[in-house]
Write a protein that holds these residues in place. Structure first.
Motif, short mmCIF file in Angstrom:
data_model
loop_
_atom_site.label_atom_id
_atom_site.label_comp_id
_atom_site.label_asym_id
_atom_site.label_seq_id
_atom_site.Cartn_x
_atom_site.Cartn_y
_atom_site.Cartn_z
N MET A 111 0.84 -1.22 -0.02
CA MET A 111 0.09 -0.06 -0.01
C MET A 111 0.96 1.34 -0.05
SD MET A 111 -2.86 -0.73 2.68
CE MET A 111 -4.59 -1.78 2.37
N ASN A 112 1.78 1.11 0.78
CA ASN A 112 2.87 2.35 0.94
C ASN A 112 3.64 2.49 -0.28
OD1 ASN A 112 1.82 3.08 3.29
ND2 ASN A 112 3.21 1.60 4.10
N ILE A 113 4.21 1.57 -1.13
CA ILE A 113 4.94 1.49 -2.17
C ILE A 113 4.04 2.19 -3.34
CG2 ILE A 113 6.19 0.24 -3.98
CD1 ILE A 113 7.02 -1.51 -1.46
N LEU A 114 2.71 1.77 -3.42
CA LEU A 114 2.03 2.07 -4.54
C LEU A 114 1.34 3.21 -4.49
CD1 LEU A 114 1.08 -1.41 -5.93
CD2 LEU A 114 2.82 -0.15 -6.83
N ALA A 115 1.22 3.88 -3.09
CA ALA A 115 0.23 4.87 -2.71
C ALA A 115 0.12 6.00 -3.67
CB ALA A 115 0.64 5.40 -1.48
N ILE A 116 1.25 6.55 -4.33
CA ILE A 116 1.36 7.49 -5.58
C ILE A 116 0.11 7.13 -6.45
CG2 ILE A 116 3.34 6.71 -6.62
CD1 ILE A 116 4.03 9.96 -6.83
N PHE A 117 0.16 5.79 -6.62
CA PHE A 117 -0.85 5.52 -7.74
C PHE A 117 -2.15 5.16 -7.58
CE2 PHE A 117 3.61 4.24 -8.94
CZ PHE A 117 3.84 5.11 -10.08
N LEU A 118 -2.03 4.51 -6.30
CA LEU A 118 -3.46 4.04 -5.71
C LEU A 118 -4.27 4.83 -4.82
CD1 LEU A 118 -2.20 0.44 -4.98
CD2 LEU A 118 -3.54 1.17 -6.69
N ARG A 119 -3.55 5.89 -4.46
CA ARG A 119 -4.45 6.82 -3.52
C ARG A 119 -5.78 6.98 -3.84
NH1 ARG A 119 -2.41 9.58 0.82
NH2 ARG A 119 -3.79 10.94 1.84
N PRO A 120 -5.91 7.56 -4.99
CA PRO A 120 -7.44 7.62 -5.41
C PRO A 120 -8.33 6.52 -5.55
CG PRO A 120 -6.09 8.85 -6.85
CD PRO A 120 -5.30 7.84 -6.27
N LEU A 121 -7.82 5.29 -5.64
CA LEU A 121 -8.64 4.14 -5.63
C LEU A 121 -8.74 3.84 -4.13
CD1 LEU A 121 -7.20 1.68 -8.26
CD2 LEU A 121 -9.64 2.59 -7.95
N MET A 122 -7.81 4.10 -3.32
CA MET A 122 -8.05 3.75 -1.77
C MET A 122 -8.97 4.80 -1.13
SD MET A 122 -5.85 1.26 -1.30
CE MET A 122 -4.89 0.87 -0.24
N GLU A 123 -9.09 5.82 -1.56
CA GLU A 123 -10.11 6.88 -1.19
C GLU A 123 -11.45 6.27 -1.62
OE1 GLU A 123 -8.36 10.57 -2.39
OE2 GLU A 123 -6.99 10.62 -0.80
N TRP A 124 -11.56 6.04 -2.59
CA TRP A 124 -12.96 5.49 -3.44
C TRP A 124 -13.28 4.29 -2.60
CZ3 TRP A 124 -14.11 0.69 -5.21
CH2 TRP A 124 -15.48 0.63 -5.78
N ASN A 125 -12.50 3.55 -2.40
CA ASN A 125 -12.67 2.15 -1.62
C ASN A 125 -13.37 2.46 -0.25
OD1 ASN A 125 -12.21 -0.78 -1.37
ND2 ASN A 125 -10.91 -0.32 0.17
N HIS A 126 -12.50 3.53 0.69
CA HIS A 126 -13.21 3.99 1.70
C HIS A 126 -14.61 4.50 1.62
CE1 HIS A 126 -13.25 5.34 5.89
NE2 HIS A 126 -13.61 6.38 5.20
#
Length: 150
Positions: A111-126
Motif C-alpha cells: 500500500m505504501n509503495i503503490l500509494a502514489i498511484f493507488l491513493r484515489p482508488l483507496m479513497e474511493w474504496n473507503h
C-alpha cells in the motif's frame, strides 16, 4: 507510511439512542455491514477483518479510548492501518447526524509503495465502504438514510 484523513457524515431518520446502540455494538456489525467480515473479541480489544470493494482485506485491532454515550466513541487502531477513529452523534430535527473521522496510516508495504498511484482508488474504496455502512445501518433501524457524504 501513507496518511489518510477521512470524514464521513450520515443523517439517519432515527433517534440517537437507536443509532448509538448499533454503533457501540460493533461485534454485531458483520450481521448488517457487508464489508465487515469478522469482529473477534480478544481481552480488552477487538480485531476487525474488513473485506473491501477492491477485493483485498484489512485487519486491525481496535481499542476504545473514549466512550460518552450516546454522542462519542473514540478508538485507536493498530494493524494494517494505525490511527484513530472518532464516531460523533448528534440529535437533529430530522433524526441523527453521524460523523465519523478516520485518521490512519497504512502499514502494508504494498500500500505504501503503490500509494502514489493507488491513493484515489483507496479513497474511493473507503468511501464505498462507508456509504454502504450508512445504507445498511438505516435499513437495520427501519429508517431512512437522508444523507451520506464522504
Amino acid at each position: 507510511m501513507t496518511e489518510y484523513n477521512f470524514v464521513t457524515t450520515w443523517i439517519i431518520d432515527a433517534p440517537i439512542e437507536k443509532v448509538w446502540s448499533e454503533i457501540i455494538n460493533y461485534p454485531n456489525w458483520p450481521t448488517w455491514w457487508k464489508y465487515v467480515e469478522r469482529v473477534i473479541s480478544i481481552q480488552d480489544y477487538h480485531r476487525f477483518i474488513w473485506k473491501t470493494p477492491l477485493a483485498y482485506k484489512l485487519a486491525f485491532d481496535i481499542k476504545l479510548i473514549r466512550v460518552e454515550p450516546p454522542n462519542v466513541l473514540e478508538l485507536m487502531a493498530k494493524g494494517d492501518v494505525d490511527g484513530v477513529g472518532l464516531w460523533e452523534l448528534e440529535s437533529i430535527e430530522s433524526g441523527t447526524l453521524v460523523r465519523y473521522t478516520w485518521k490512519v496510516k497504512t502499514t502494508k508495504a504494498w500500500m505504501n509503495i503503490l500509494a502514489i498511484f493507488l491513493r484515489p482508488l483507496m479513497e474511493w474504496n473507503h468511501n464505498a465502504i462507508m456509504e454502504e455502512g450508512g445504507k445498511a445501518l438505516a435499513q437495520r433501524l427501519g429508517a431512512k438514510l437522508i444523507s451520506a457524504k464522504s
